[in-house]
Design a protein around this motif. Structure first.
Motif, PDB file in Angstrom:
ATOM      1  N   PRO A   1      70.394  54.708  60.012  1.00 32.07           N
ATOM      2  CA  PRO A   1      69.304  55.693  60.094  1.00 32.07           C
ATOM      3  C   PRO A   1      69.215  56.529  58.813  1.00 32.07           C
ATOM      4  CG  PRO A   1      71.203  56.522  61.275  1.00 32.07           C
ATOM      5  CD  PRO A   1      71.587  55.152  60.767  1.00 32.07           C
ATOM      6  N   TRP A   2      68.819  55.890  57.718  1.00 30.49           N
ATOM      7  CA  TRP A   2      68.794  56.574  56.418  1.00 30.49           C
ATOM      8  C   TRP A   2      68.022  57.893  56.522  1.00 30.49           C
ATOM      9  CZ3 TRP A   2      72.115  55.115  52.894  1.00 30.49           C
ATOM     10  CH2 TRP A   2      72.577  53.798  52.890  1.00 30.49           C
ATOM     11  N   PRO A   3      68.550  58.969  55.939  1.00 35.55           N
ATOM     12  CA  PRO A   3      68.021  60.307  56.245  1.00 35.55           C
ATOM     13  C   PRO A   3      66.690  60.667  55.597  1.00 35.55           C
ATOM     14  CG  PRO A   3      69.919  60.445  54.771  1.00 35.55           C
ATOM     15  CD  PRO A   3      69.836  59.022  55.217  1.00 35.55           C
ATOM     16  N   VAL A   4      66.440  60.283  54.347  1.00 35.80           N
ATOM     17  CA  VAL A   4      65.219  60.753  53.682  1.00 35.80           C
ATOM     18  C   VAL A   4      63.971  60.252  54.403  1.00 35.80           C
ATOM     19  CG1 VAL A   4      63.842  60.601  51.567  1.00 35.80           C
ATOM     20  CG2 VAL A   4      66.281  61.112  51.433  1.00 35.80           C
ATOM     21  N   SER A   5      63.931  58.967  54.707  1.00 38.52           N
ATOM     22  CA  SER A   5      62.772  58.428  55.420  1.00 38.52           C
ATOM     23  C   SER A   5      62.668  59.026  56.820  1.00 38.52           C
ATOM     24  CB  SER A   5      62.852  56.900  55.491  1.00 38.52           C
ATOM     25  OG  SER A   5      64.046  56.491  56.138  1.00 38.52           O
ATOM     26  N   SER A   6      63.814  59.232  57.461  1.00 39.13           N
ATOM     27  CA  SER A   6      63.807  59.843  58.793  1.00 39.13           C
ATOM     28  C   SER A   6      63.249  61.259  58.735  1.00 39.13           C
ATOM     29  CB  SER A   6      65.224  59.863  59.367  1.00 39.13           C
ATOM     30  OG  SER A   6      65.753  58.562  59.484  1.00 39.13           O
TER      31      SER A   6
ATOM     32  N   ASP B   1      60.001  52.509  46.466  1.00 34.22           N
ATOM     33  CA  ASP B   1      58.725  53.125  46.096  1.00 34.22           C
ATOM     34  C   ASP B   1      57.819  53.155  47.323  1.00 34.22           C
ATOM     35  OD1 ASP B   1      58.963  53.163  42.914  1.00 34.22           O
ATOM     36  OD2 ASP B   1      59.825  51.300  43.691  1.00 34.22           O
ATOM     37  N   TYR B   2      57.442  54.357  47.713  1.00 33.07           N
ATOM     38  CA  TYR B   2      56.741  54.565  48.982  1.00 33.07           C
ATOM     39  C   TYR B   2      55.456  55.351  48.769  1.00 33.07           C
ATOM     40  CZ  TYR B   2      61.494  53.721  50.858  1.00 33.07           C
ATOM     41  OH  TYR B   2      62.733  53.207  51.138  1.00 33.07           O
ATOM     42  N   ILE B   3      54.502  55.106  49.639  1.00 32.72           N
ATOM     43  CA  ILE B   3      53.350  55.995  49.807  1.00 32.72           C
ATOM     44  C   ILE B   3      53.402  56.498  51.247  1.00 32.72           C
ATOM     45  CG2 ILE B   3      50.837  56.220  49.850  1.00 32.72           C
ATOM     46  CD1 ILE B   3      50.688  54.033  47.730  1.00 32.72           C
ATOM     47  N   TYR B   4      53.526  57.808  51.396  1.00 27.72           N
ATOM     48  CA  TYR B   4      53.495  58.446  52.706  1.00 27.72           C
ATOM     49  C   TYR B   4      52.188  59.209  52.848  1.00 27.72           C
ATOM     50  CZ  TYR B   4      58.545  57.692  53.529  1.00 27.72           C
ATOM     51  OH  TYR B   4      59.780  57.146  53.737  1.00 27.72           O
ATOM     52  N   ALA B   5      51.697  59.300  54.070  1.00 26.55           N
ATOM     53  CA  ALA B   5      50.492  60.084  54.351  1.00 26.55           C
ATOM     54  C   ALA B   5      50.728  60.908  55.600  1.00 26.55           C
ATOM     55  CB  ALA B   5      49.281  59.175  54.520  1.00 26.55           C
ATOM     56  N   ALA B   6      50.025  62.026  55.689  1.00 27.80           N
ATOM     57  CA  ALA B   6      50.084  62.879  56.875  1.00 27.80           C
ATOM     58  C   ALA B   6      48.672  63.321  57.219  1.00 27.80           C
ATOM     59  CB  ALA B   6      50.983  64.096  56.628  1.00 27.80           C
TER      60      ALA B   6
ATOM     61  N   ALA C   1      58.909  65.067  59.944  1.00 26.14           N
ATOM     62  CA  ALA C   1      58.058  66.164  59.470  1.00 26.14           C
ATOM     63  C   ALA C   1      56.578  65.911  59.737  1.00 26.14           C
ATOM     64  CB  ALA C   1      58.278  66.390  57.977  1.00 26.14           C
ATOM     65  N   GLY C   2      56.208  64.661  60.034  1.00 25.17           N
ATOM     66  CA  GLY C   2      54.804  64.367  60.325  1.00 25.17           C
ATOM     67  C   GLY C   2      54.149  63.388  59.390  1.00 25.17           C
ATOM     68  N   PHE C   3      54.905  62.826  58.430  1.00 22.37           N
ATOM     69  CA  PHE C   3      54.379  61.792  57.546  1.00 22.37           C
ATOM     70  C   PHE C   3      54.568  60.421  58.196  1.00 22.37           C
ATOM     71  CE2 PHE C   3      55.132  65.138  54.422  1.00 22.37           C
ATOM     72  CZ  PHE C   3      54.041  65.007  53.575  1.00 22.37           C
ATOM     73  N   TYR C   4      53.774  59.461  57.759  1.00 23.71           N
ATOM     74  CA  TYR C   4      54.037  58.072  58.118  1.00 23.71           C
ATOM     75  C   TYR C   4      54.096  57.236  56.847  1.00 23.71           C
ATOM     76  CZ  TYR C   4      48.946  57.339  57.634  1.00 23.71           C
ATOM     77  OH  TYR C   4      47.655  57.284  57.155  1.00 23.71           O
ATOM     78  N   ASP C   5      54.938  56.223  56.906  1.00 17.68           N
ATOM     79  CA  ASP C   5      55.153  55.280  55.809  1.00 17.68           C
ATOM     80  C   ASP C   5      53.980  54.293  55.840  1.00 17.68           C
ATOM     81  OD1 ASP C   5      55.975  52.976  54.365  1.00 17.68           O
ATOM     82  OD2 ASP C   5      58.078  53.269  54.880  1.00 17.68           O
ATOM     83  N   VAL C   6      53.104  54.341  54.846  1.00 16.58           N
ATOM     84  CA  VAL C   6      51.870  53.561  54.888  1.00 16.58           C
ATOM     85  C   VAL C   6      52.155  52.066  54.912  1.00 16.58           C
ATOM     86  CG1 VAL C   6      49.716  53.054  53.672  1.00 16.58           C
ATOM     87  CG2 VAL C   6      50.568  55.410  53.784  1.00 16.58           C
ATOM     88  N   PHE C   7      53.098  51.616  54.106  1.00 19.47           N
ATOM     89  CA  PHE C   7      53.414  50.188  54.098  1.00 19.47           C
ATOM     90  C   PHE C   7      53.906  49.736  55.469  1.00 19.47           C
ATOM     91  CE2 PHE C   7      56.390  46.646  53.558  1.00 19.47           C
ATOM     92  CZ  PHE C   7      55.563  45.727  52.918  1.00 19.47           C
ATOM     93  N   ARG C   8      54.838  50.489  56.062  1.00 23.75           N
ATOM     94  CA  ARG C   8      55.367  50.098  57.367  1.00 23.75           C
ATOM     95  C   ARG C   8      54.342  50.244  58.483  1.00 23.75           C
ATOM     96  NH1 ARG C   8      57.888  46.621  56.422  1.00 23.75           N
ATOM     97  NH2 ARG C   8      59.926  46.815  55.482  1.00 23.75           N
TER      98      ARG C   8
ATOM     99  N   LEU D   1      49.024  63.282  50.812  1.00 24.38           N
ATOM    100  CA  LEU D   1      49.584  62.048  50.276  1.00 24.38           C
ATOM    101  C   LEU D   1      50.829  62.414  49.471  1.00 24.38           C
ATOM    102  CD1 LEU D   1      46.211  60.578  49.042  1.00 24.38           C
ATOM    103  CD2 LEU D   1      47.626  59.568  50.852  1.00 24.38           C
ATOM    104  N   MET D   2      51.928  61.763  49.765  1.00 23.00           N
ATOM    105  CA  MET D   2      53.182  62.029  49.063  1.00 23.00           C
ATOM    106  C   MET D   2      53.761  60.678  48.688  1.00 23.00           C
ATOM    107  SD  MET D   2      56.194  64.524  50.412  1.00 23.00           S
ATOM    108  CE  MET D   2      57.775  64.726  49.601  1.00 23.00           C
ATOM    109  N   ALA D   3      53.870  60.408  47.398  1.00 21.26           N
ATOM    110  CA  ALA D   3      54.223  59.058  46.965  1.00 21.26           C
ATOM    111  C   ALA D   3      55.092  59.106  45.719  1.00 21.26           C
ATOM    112  CB  ALA D   3      52.967  58.242  46.690  1.00 21.26           C
ATOM    113  N   GLY D   4      55.907  58.055  45.574  1.00 22.14           N
ATOM    114  CA  GLY D   4      56.705  57.972  44.367  1.00 22.14           C
ATOM    115  C   GLY D   4      57.952  57.139  44.564  1.00 22.14           C
ATOM    116  N   ASP D   5      58.866  57.343  43.640  1.00 28.73           N
ATOM    117  CA  ASP D   5      60.151  56.654  43.649  1.00 28.73           C
ATOM    118  C   ASP D   5      61.147  57.546  44.378  1.00 28.73           C
ATOM    119  OD1 ASP D   5      62.503  55.337  43.208  1.00 28.73           O
ATOM    120  OD2 ASP D   5      62.526  55.631  41.034  1.00 28.73           O
ATOM    121  N   PHE D   6      61.398  57.237  45.642  1.00 26.97           N
ATOM    122  CA  PHE D   6      62.300  58.044  46.450  1.00 26.97           C
ATOM    123  C   PHE D   6      63.763  57.661  46.228  1.00 26.97           C
ATOM    124  CE2 PHE D   6      58.319  59.025  48.221  1.00 26.97           C
ATOM    125  CZ  PHE D   6      58.418  60.133  49.051  1.00 26.97           C
ATOM    126  N   ASN D   7      64.002  56.549  45.544  1.00 28.26           N
ATOM    127  CA  ASN D   7      65.366  56.112  45.211  1.00 28.26           C
ATOM    128  C   ASN D   7      66.274  56.042  46.425  1.00 28.26           C
ATOM    129  OD1 ASN D   7      65.935  55.369  42.454  1.00 28.26           O
ATOM    130  ND2 ASN D   7      65.244  57.417  41.886  1.00 28.26           N
TER     131      ASN D   7
END
Length: 329
Positions: free
Chosen positions: A231-236, A279-284, A241-248, A202-208
């Protein structure tokens, strides 16, 4: 004695998860929140007490299994005292984790050579906590990325390629641009990502930063987009890398549910409502199945209600984000 009590409570939480998972019943809740302690020297002692008491009350009301906190800046010990029953750890200078499961180890996969721009100086480091949930291990990582360049001021007159160059510009404080910092974080986490199907992350926080999943053709009329697909780079980088955006994952259509988390109404006069998703929650890994996601928000420093519970002030400029998962043993 207090530390022993907290450890025992965390151990019991892990045993409960282990038993419940055996019956296919367990849900895991994860709360992430930028608590806006950066710059609190501008607040009076009375205001700090009011805001923090509301933060404590919100977290207690949510009762997350894991709370990933950003912008601690001197508040960690107060949160630790206010949230008994959690195993807690300060991870770097401005991030923290509070876990109902025992924290059995920490790692530092990334440390920036330059200055992150904190008031007192200091490198931007990203730390990961290992959690023992009984039936399995988890890894959790709070993230607070550089706030520059300001997404709230995303230029309206730049092309998508020019916006990517803007995102990659070298910033003050000798800080790496967000894409460069994220590349370092993910490179350091590569061994963990190789184990993600056994040990979820789980990787979460304020990615700004904006998301490529938000800036699509369908959201061209959204505030600030001006018809651009970017194609914003941080989310890409996170997805690659293998994470998914939980909200999306739960709300794949950004035009139907954008999920803005900043700024709270009242923070900036020219922006009367949230329009940025920062503010995102990512999971892998495949052992955590997302089932719900909630954005907890209110007018800045004004009374608000959450699930029928009243609070005297929404204490942060960012919304809190809350995800629930079903655990696959």
């Amino acid at each position: 004695m207090k530390n022993l009590t907290r450890s025992l409570r965390a151990l019991v939480a892990g045993m409960i998860l282990m038993c419940a998972v055996a019956h296919g019943e367990e849900h895991l809740s994860v709360l992430s929140w930028n608590t806006e302690h950066y710059g609190w020297e501008r607040r009076s002692p009375a205001e700090r007490t009011l805001l923090e008491s509301n933060m404590f009350a919100v977290v207690r009301a949510v009762r997350p299994d894991i709370f990933l906190m950003q912008e601690t800046y001197g508040s960690f010990e107060r949160f630790k005292a206010a949230l008994p029953g959690y195993d807690a750890r300060l991870l770097g200078r401005c991030n923290a984790i509070f876990s109902r499961f025992p924290i059995v180890g920490t790692h530092e996969p990334y440390r920036e050579k330059g200055n992150y721009g904190e008031p007192q100086g200091g490198a931007f480091n990203t730390q990961v906590a290992d959690l023992d949930a009984g039936c399995m291990r988890l890894r959790a990582c709070p993230v607070a990325m550089l706030w520059l360049p300001l997404c709230v001021r995303t230029p309206a007159d730049k092309t998508p390629d020019e916006l990517l160059a803007w995102e990659n510009e070298r910033q003050p404080y000798d800080a790496a641009p967000r894409p460069q910092a994220m590349a370092g974080i993910l490179a350091g986490m590569a061994p963990f990502l190789a184990e993600k199907d056994e040990v979820p992350i789980l990787m979460a926080g304020d990615f700004n930063s904006h998301s490529h999943l938000d800036w699509t053709a369908a959201t061209g009329n959204w505030q600030g987009h001006h018809g651009r697909t970017v194609p914003w780079p941080v989310s890409s980088q996170m997805v690659k890398a293998g994470f998914y955006d939980v909200f999306r994952a739960l709300y794949p259509d950004p035009a139907a549910n954008y999920g803005a988390t900043f700024p709270m109404p009242g923070v900036m006069a020219e922006f009367p409502k949230p329009f940025l998703r920062l503010d995102y929650i990512y999971a892998a890994g495949n052992r955590l199945k997302p089932v719900s996601f909630e954005i907890i928000a209110g007018d800045y420093h004004r009374p608000f209600v959450w699930h029928g519970r009243s609070f005297s002030a929404f204490p942060s400029d960012h919304a809190a984000v809350l995800a629930h998962f079903v655990v696959d043993a």
